[in-house]
Design an enzyme around this catalytic site. Structure first.
Site, short mmCIF file in Angstrom:
data_model
loop_
_atom_site.label_atom_id
_atom_site.label_comp_id
_atom_site.label_asym_id
_atom_site.label_seq_id
_atom_site.Cartn_x
_atom_site.Cartn_y
_atom_site.Cartn_z
N PRO A 9 0.79 -1.23 0.00
CA PRO A 9 0.00 0.00 0.00
C PRO A 9 0.83 1.29 0.00
O PRO A 9 1.84 1.38 0.68
CB PRO A 9 -0.82 -0.10 1.29
CG PRO A 9 -0.14 -1.13 2.13
CD PRO A 9 0.50 -2.07 1.16
N ASN A 10 0.35 2.22 -0.82
CA ASN A 10 0.90 3.57 -0.95
C ASN A 10 2.21 3.66 -1.73
O ASN A 10 2.69 4.76 -2.00
CB ASN A 10 1.07 4.25 0.43
CG ASN A 10 -0.26 4.42 1.12
OD1 ASN A 10 -1.20 4.96 0.54
ND2 ASN A 10 -0.37 3.92 2.34
N ARG A 17 4.54 12.63 -2.06
CA ARG A 17 4.74 13.21 -0.72
C ARG A 17 5.87 12.48 -0.02
O ARG A 17 6.33 11.45 -0.49
CB ARG A 17 3.45 13.07 0.12
CG ARG A 17 2.32 13.95 -0.31
CD ARG A 17 2.23 15.20 0.58
NE ARG A 17 1.25 16.13 0.04
CZ ARG A 17 -0.01 16.18 0.44
NH1 ARG A 17 -0.42 15.38 1.39
NH2 ARG A 17 -0.85 17.04 -0.10
N TYR A 22 11.25 8.92 1.09
CA TYR A 22 11.23 7.92 0.00
C TYR A 22 11.84 8.42 -1.32
O TYR A 22 11.89 7.65 -2.28
CB TYR A 22 9.79 7.45 -0.24
CG TYR A 22 9.13 6.89 1.00
CD1 TYR A 22 9.62 5.74 1.61
CD2 TYR A 22 8.02 7.52 1.59
CE1 TYR A 22 9.04 5.24 2.76
CE2 TYR A 22 7.42 7.02 2.73
CZ TYR A 22 7.94 5.88 3.31
OH TYR A 22 7.37 5.38 4.45
N ASN A 73 8.06 -5.64 -1.10
CA ASN A 73 8.03 -4.56 -0.13
C ASN A 73 6.57 -4.49 0.33
O ASN A 73 5.73 -3.89 -0.35
CB ASN A 73 8.47 -3.24 -0.76
CG ASN A 73 8.47 -2.11 0.26
OD1 ASN A 73 7.93 -2.25 1.37
ND2 ASN A 73 9.05 -0.98 -0.10
N ALA A 76 3.22 -0.91 4.66
CA ALA A 76 2.69 -0.91 6.03
C ALA A 76 2.28 -2.31 6.50
O ALA A 76 2.32 -2.59 7.71
CB ALA A 76 1.50 0.04 6.11
N GLU A 97 12.88 -9.44 1.16
CA GLU A 97 12.06 -8.31 1.65
C GLU A 97 12.88 -7.03 1.48
O GLU A 97 14.05 -6.99 1.88
CB GLU A 97 11.75 -8.55 3.12
CG GLU A 97 11.00 -7.42 3.80
CD GLU A 97 10.78 -7.68 5.30
OE1 GLU A 97 11.06 -8.81 5.77
OE2 GLU A 97 10.37 -6.74 5.99
N HIS A 99 12.91 -2.70 1.89
CA HIS A 99 12.34 -1.43 2.35
C HIS A 99 13.19 -0.28 1.85
O HIS A 99 14.42 -0.32 1.99
CB HIS A 99 12.24 -1.38 3.88
CG HIS A 99 11.33 -2.43 4.39
ND1 HIS A 99 9.96 -2.32 4.25
CD2 HIS A 99 11.56 -3.63 4.94
CE1 HIS A 99 9.41 -3.42 4.73
NE2 HIS A 99 10.35 -4.24 5.14
N ARG A 106 13.35 4.39 12.26
CA ARG A 106 12.09 5.16 12.29
C ARG A 106 11.26 4.78 13.53
O ARG A 106 11.82 4.28 14.50
CB ARG A 106 11.34 4.94 10.96
CG ARG A 106 12.18 5.39 9.76
CD ARG A 106 11.45 5.22 8.46
NE ARG A 106 10.24 6.03 8.41
CZ ARG A 106 9.28 5.89 7.49
NH1 ARG A 106 9.41 4.96 6.55
NH2 ARG A 106 8.22 6.67 7.50
#
Ligand code: CA2
Length: 141
Positions: A9-10, A17, A22, A73, A76, A97, A99, A106
């Protein structure tokens, strides 16, 4: 060799943004970068991006016996999804995996990853290049 690249997602909002986290490149830029690297290596890549956990689980199930590797990836869902972990275990395909950001630097809730319990390798904080590193890792066998 054929590889499925899954983004959660996203990720389709990249470059719009949170550019400080990112970067300013878009999802299409990411796809093109991976395609170029895969072409050079003679690897076939398919892409899937979804904002829905169930659709990601279904896509992983459909990958059964069709791919040599998965690069994921989960975004969330990394931090919440036992369903994605179980789907990866069910199809038993070698998985990396990735990121884009360094999740360990974070918020505390981003330090947990269910998918990491299955992934052969986890790459964090290397930006888009992390996907290329994942591809190289899968090619190494
Ligand atoms: O660092 C990563 O790759 C993440 O998987 C990205 C996810 C985040 O939830 C994970 O904790 C770490 C977020 C994906 C993109 O989210 C955006 C948010 C705002 C604007 C554009 C993208």
């Amino acid at each position: 060799m054929n590889v499925l690249v899954i983004n959660g997602p996203n990720i389709n909002m990249l470059g719009i943004r949170e550019k400080n986290i990112y970067g300013s490149e878009t999802y299409d830029d990411l796809v093109n970068l991976i395609k170029k690297s895969a072409d050079e290596k003679g690897v076939t890549v398919d892409f899937f991006q979804s904002n829905s956990e169930g659709d990601i689980v279904t896509r992983i199930q459909q990958a059964y016996e069709k791919y040599d590797g998965i690069i994921i990836n989960p975004a969330a869902y990394t931090h919440t999804s036992v369903a994605i972990l179980d789907a990866l275990k069910a199809v038993s395909i070698k998985t990396v995996e990735v990121h884009i950001s360094d999740v360990d630097e974070r918020e505390e809730f981003r330090h947990i990853s269910y998918v990491s319990l299955y992934a052969s390798k986890v790459i964090k904080g290397h930006g888009f290049n992390g996907y290329i590193e994942a591809l190289n890792y899968l090619c190494e066998g």
